[in-house]
Design an enzyme around this catalytic site. Sequence first.
Site, PDB file in Angstrom:
ATOM      1  N   GLU A  36       3.686  -5.200   7.521  1.00 13.19           N
ATOM      2  CA  GLU A  36       2.748  -4.227   8.091  1.00 13.19           C
ATOM      3  C   GLU A  36       2.971  -3.994   9.574  1.00 13.19           C
ATOM      4  OE1 GLU A  36       2.030  -6.480   5.851  1.00 13.19           O
ATOM      5  OE2 GLU A  36       0.454  -5.810   4.480  1.00 13.19           O
ATOM      6  N   GLU A  43      -0.242  -9.530  -0.643  1.00 17.12           N
ATOM      7  CA  GLU A  43      -1.669  -9.885  -0.501  1.00 17.12           C
ATOM      8  C   GLU A  43      -2.343  -9.956  -1.868  1.00 17.12           C
ATOM      9  OE1 GLU A  43      -2.191  -6.736   2.541  1.00 17.12           O
ATOM     10  OE2 GLU A  43      -3.303  -8.260   3.635  1.00 17.12           O
ATOM     11  N   GLY A  92       0.608  -5.186   0.992  1.00 19.06           N
ATOM     12  CA  GLY A  92      -0.509  -5.302   0.045  1.00 19.06           C
ATOM     13  C   GLY A  92      -0.069  -5.935  -1.272  1.00 19.06           C
ATOM     14  N   ALA A 105       0.856  -1.201   0.000  1.00 14.63           N
ATOM     15  CA  ALA A 105       0.000   0.000   0.000  1.00 14.63           C
ATOM     16  C   ALA A 105       0.887   1.245   0.000  1.00 14.63           C
ATOM     17  CB  ALA A 105      -0.881  -0.015   1.243  1.00 14.63           C
TER      18      ALA A 105
END
Length: 719
Positions: free
Chosen positions: A123, A103, A100, A61
């Site tokens: 994270e 993910e 992310g 992210a």
Amino acid sequence: MAQFTRVSGSVGLISLKNPPVNALSAVVRQGIVDTVQRALSDPKVKSVVICGQNGIFCGGADIKEFGTAMSGPPLVPMIHAIEAAEKPVVAAIEGLALGGGLELALGCHYRIAHSKARLGLPEVSLGLLPAAGGTQRLPRLIGVPAALDLITTGRHVTAAEALKLGIVDQVTDHNTVDAAVKFALSVREHSLNARRISNNLCPPPSDLDALFEGAMQKVRQTARGAVAPVACVQAVRAAATMPYTQGMEREKELMATLFTSGQARALQYCFFAQRAVGRWSMPSGARWDTSKPRPIHKAAVIGLGTMGRGITVALAQTGLSVVAVETQEKQLMEAKQAVSGMLKRGAKRRGVAPVLDLVSYNCNLQAVADADLVIEAVFEDMDLKKKVFQQLSAVCKPGTLLCTNTSALDIDHLASQTPNPELVVGMHFFAPAHVMKLLEVVYGSRSSPQVVATAMQLGKKMGKVSVAVGNCRGFVGNRMLKPYMEHAFFLLEDGATPELVDQALEEFGFAMGVFRMSDLSGLDVGWRVRKEDGLAHPGMALGQAARVRQGRRYSPLADLLCEQDRFGQKTGMGWYQYDKPGGRVSRPDPWLHSFLEEYRARHGLVARRIDHQEVLERCLYTMINEGFRILEDGIAAGPEDIDMIYVFGYGWPRHRGGPMFYAGMVGLERVLERLEHYHQAHPDVPYLQPCNLLRRLVASGSPPIHRWREVIKKVRSQL
Ligand SMILES: CC/C=C/CC(=O)SCCNC(=O)CCNC(=O)[C@H](O)C(C)(C)COP(=O)(O)OP(=O)(O)OC[C@H]1O[C@@H](n2cnc3c(N)ncnc32)[C@H](O)[C@@H]1OP(=O)(O)O
């Protein structure tokens, strides 16, 4: 953004483009949603490959978006849509797949990685958890124990380990996108049900309760009050015990609590601050981007005590050739053995060959004649250091950088011993120098920007976080440590015990309280400095005048302990007792408690109850106040510099962002108000007097930390 092309006839190739790390910004997420939709609705496309441009799959992210109102499509439904697709989707992982990014890859049906790629869910180090399904998909894919390890530590794994764990399906040494396209062609007719990770159950661990209890205990021990690792364990537990959709709900709930927590803000601040300190500037206007470092091929270290040995190891491990000098033959041989041992152990840990041949040992200073850079690490004594600098000036080839590892002494004074003061700079390492991440690069009034740039770059090559600071007594770190320690001593006079003070600081998150730290580093170090400063000598600690020095409150407690050879761990007793000299396990010492009682009685001090809040306020706010003075004086360019020095060099808990960030979190008005309160109660302690910059910041409405520099500039211009 994301680009779409059709390759090899039937493969839709989606390529993420957002340099430098293809972070999943709003525009990139929108691009993925649009291109996936396009690929799935194009009848000519039978399978899909997702890759990243410029050799990086995706760094996760976009952290810059976290503090802003989020826009664009959210990650979770985007990844669900990919997983639910009826056409096979293959992730082609080059460089990095983090957060992310990983993910997203876990939502794909297959993953092909380049052998040099690294994957991870970091994270937790940003105070968050992998909330785009990472905590639910990874345990289903690789099992609970391995997922717990990766998610709670945030560590990156190599492609080889990822293959072994089952995170990726194939590793290639060749072009990853070509391999993924070939793979996508081969699976275009395959059934995808079993490839949708969310459809699968977690492989059941043998004793679920014991496993999670153990994991929780481990994170609580290592996290020192950080909440994200605990939430990570809770989220993985949901994966192991709940159906996927419920697990996702739990993941979302836990993320919501973390996302708004002060800890996430602090850790994200640290992420950017760590990078910001590399963009250093000097009051002269010299900067990181306009000052070119010099090439360094050969370095030398003078003085092979604890610091010199660690510095030698750190230099050699970067691949530099190092001349290590110690004038006494016996000490030289001892140091050689110690350095070789450290190099061997380090190499073993990293799975590489030890670089013993890079270090040569010599008793003669003449041996440094052809070094490009010399680091002096002799005893902390100005006369001795001056002599070394004079000798180095005579011996070294023209242009050699002369660096000192002093932790407090005047760089300008040392520079004045040489004909080329512009070549002199401080390189203040922290013990053990080959382990600790911090390097203070101290520029004097005449240090050239090129020399500063060279020291900063060398620090980076050694894997350090290098922070450029100005020259003053103690520079940044030790200058701020002085009021912090002084207040800890005052607290003992006022009624506290070392255990109480340390407990408050350790519960706050410090790796070690101030007294345990003092015992570890040795009480004699500070005693020597105080004696040099005329603050301490035997006999001075007696009588009524004992508690006033140079017109201000002084606590002779540490001096009194030193007079009894209580130097800390090395002598088996200091603020605590140890089972033997060199022992590491501290125990409260009844002798010390009686000594404190007698001391208070002798000086007419009445012990009162001190609580944790008072400990934190008095120790930390005086330290913070000194930090503001440092900013006002221009010794540090910005609050990030101070914060990174404390996080990387002094055990300040990262999830509290550093002392200056913490001041902002507490509220500058509150810090000011408490300092005023304590200063009124202790007018003989100048450190408690709130500094001008703090007052100005409060008067300017307490702006957020990233806007402090505007106020700092104004205050400095008025001084
Ligand atoms: C809805 C919430 C969902 C959260 C899930 C997540 O994905 S959270 C983010 C997870 N990702 C990370 O934590 C990765 C963070 N980045 C790094 O660890 C490193 O930057 C790197 C990717 C390993 C690259 O390291 P390297 O040493 O090669 O370069 P730099 O660290 O100097 O980075 C270069 C510049 O890129 C910026 N940057 C890196 N990652 C991000 C990111 N995820 N978002 C935004 N910006 C990122 C970094 O700040 C550097 O920028 P400069 O302007 O040059 O300082």
